[in-house]
Design a protein around this motif. Structure first.
Motif, PDB file in Angstrom:
ATOM      1  N   ILE A  50       0.842  -1.201   0.000  1.00 43.04           N
ATOM      2  CA  ILE A  50       0.000   0.000   0.000  1.00 43.04           C
ATOM      3  C   ILE A  50       0.876   1.249   0.000  1.00 43.04           C
ATOM      4  N   SER A  51       1.907   1.235   0.810  1.00 51.25           N
ATOM      5  CA  SER A  51       2.811   2.379   0.887  1.00 51.25           C
ATOM      6  C   SER A  51       3.478   2.636  -0.464  1.00 51.25           C
ATOM      7  N   GLU A  52       3.926   1.587  -1.112  1.00 53.40           N
ATOM      8  CA  GLU A  52       4.568   1.721  -2.423  1.00 53.40           C
ATOM      9  C   GLU A  52       3.573   2.234  -3.466  1.00 53.40           C
ATOM     10  N   LEU A  53       2.353   1.734  -3.427  1.00 52.98           N
ATOM     11  CA  LEU A  53       1.332   2.199  -4.369  1.00 52.98           C
ATOM     12  C   LEU A  53       0.984   3.668  -4.135  1.00 52.98           C
ATOM     13  N   GLN A  54       0.972   4.090  -2.883  1.00 49.98           N
ATOM     14  CA  GLN A  54       0.701   5.498  -2.585  1.00 49.98           C
ATOM     15  C   GLN A  54       1.812   6.389  -3.138  1.00 49.98           C
ATOM     16  N   LYS A  55       3.054   5.927  -3.039  1.00 50.56           N
ATOM     17  CA  LYS A  55       4.171   6.694  -3.597  1.00 50.56           C
ATOM     18  C   LYS A  55       4.043   6.800  -5.118  1.00 50.56           C
ATOM     19  N   LYS A  56       3.697   5.687  -5.754  1.00 50.90           N
ATOM     20  CA  LYS A  56       3.530   5.697  -7.209  1.00 50.90           C
ATOM     21  C   LYS A  56       2.375   6.611  -7.612  1.00 50.90           C
ATOM     22  N   ASP A  57       1.291   6.567  -6.848  1.00 54.67           N
ATOM     23  CA  ASP A  57       0.134   7.415  -7.124  1.00 54.67           C
ATOM     24  C   ASP A  57       0.525   8.887  -7.046  1.00 54.67           C
ATOM     25  N   ALA A  59       3.507  10.205  -7.418  1.00 58.01           N
ATOM     26  CA  ALA A  59       4.397  10.531  -8.535  1.00 58.01           C
ATOM     27  C   ALA A  59       3.605  10.703  -9.831  1.00 58.01           C
ATOM     28  N   LEU A  60       2.625   9.843 -10.052  1.00 61.71           N
ATOM     29  CA  LEU A  60       1.805   9.952 -11.260  1.00 61.71           C
ATOM     30  C   LEU A  60       0.959  11.222 -11.248  1.00 61.71           C
ATOM     31  N   GLN A  61       0.439  11.584 -10.092  1.00 63.95           N
ATOM     32  CA  GLN A  61      -0.339  12.820  -9.993  1.00 63.95           C
ATOM     33  C   GLN A  61       0.538  14.036 -10.299  1.00 63.95           C
ATOM     34  N   GLU A  62       1.756  14.033  -9.766  1.00 59.60           N
ATOM     35  CA  GLU A  62       2.672  15.144 -10.027  1.00 59.60           C
ATOM     36  C   GLU A  62       3.023  15.215 -11.514  1.00 59.60           C
ATOM     37  N   HIS A  63       3.259  14.057 -12.112  1.00 58.93           N
ATOM     38  CA  HIS A  63       3.575  14.020 -13.546  1.00 58.93           C
ATOM     39  C   HIS A  63       2.377  14.510 -14.364  1.00 58.93           C
ATOM     40  N   ASN A  64       1.196  14.101 -13.973  1.00 58.59           N
ATOM     41  CA  ASN A  64      -0.023  14.538 -14.659  1.00 58.59           C
ATOM     42  C   ASN A  64      -0.187  16.055 -14.558  1.00 58.59           C
TER      43      ASN A  64
END
Length: 114
Positions: A50-57, A59-64
């Motif tokens: 969950i922690s790793e998925l939150q980090k990826k989320d 990062a994707l939001q920032e990229h978006n």
């Protein structure tokens, strides 16, 4: 070797008829302890996932957000260029704003697909 096989069968719930009450209670305690360890490890793995998925989320939001900002900047540039170009072609006549926006949007789509 036979003892290990018998213990394994007992852990699987098989061949329990020959066990005494004390042996059954001991087996139950061992299984309870094992189950607690398994659940603890499972929860740890799930938390890490969950922690790793939150980090990826994040990062994707920032990229978006960055991409959205770039698109808006490009649209603004294209609109300004189109306005300037239309004024250079015929300085006495201006295109309607809707026409310029449509043209700019088409250019943005073209540039983004390239």
């Amino acid at each position: 070797m036979e003892v290990l096989q018998r213990n394994q069968r007992n852990y699987m719930g098989e061949d329990l008829d020959g066990l005494s009450l004390k042996e059954l209670q001991s087996l139950e305690q061992q299984l309870d302890s094992s189950l607690k360890h398994i659940r603890t490890r499972k929860n740890q793995v799930m938390y890490e996932s969950i922690s790793e998925l939150q980090k990826k989320d994040k990062a994707l939001q920032e990229h978006n957000n960055l991409l959205s900002k770039k698109i808006k900047e490009k649209e603004k540039e294209l609109t300004q260029e189109e306005l300037q170009n239309s004024m250079e072609v015929n300085p006495n006549e201006t295109q309607p704003l809707e026409s310029m926006i449509t043209t700019a949007a088409g250019l943005v789509s073209f540039l983004l697909s390239a």
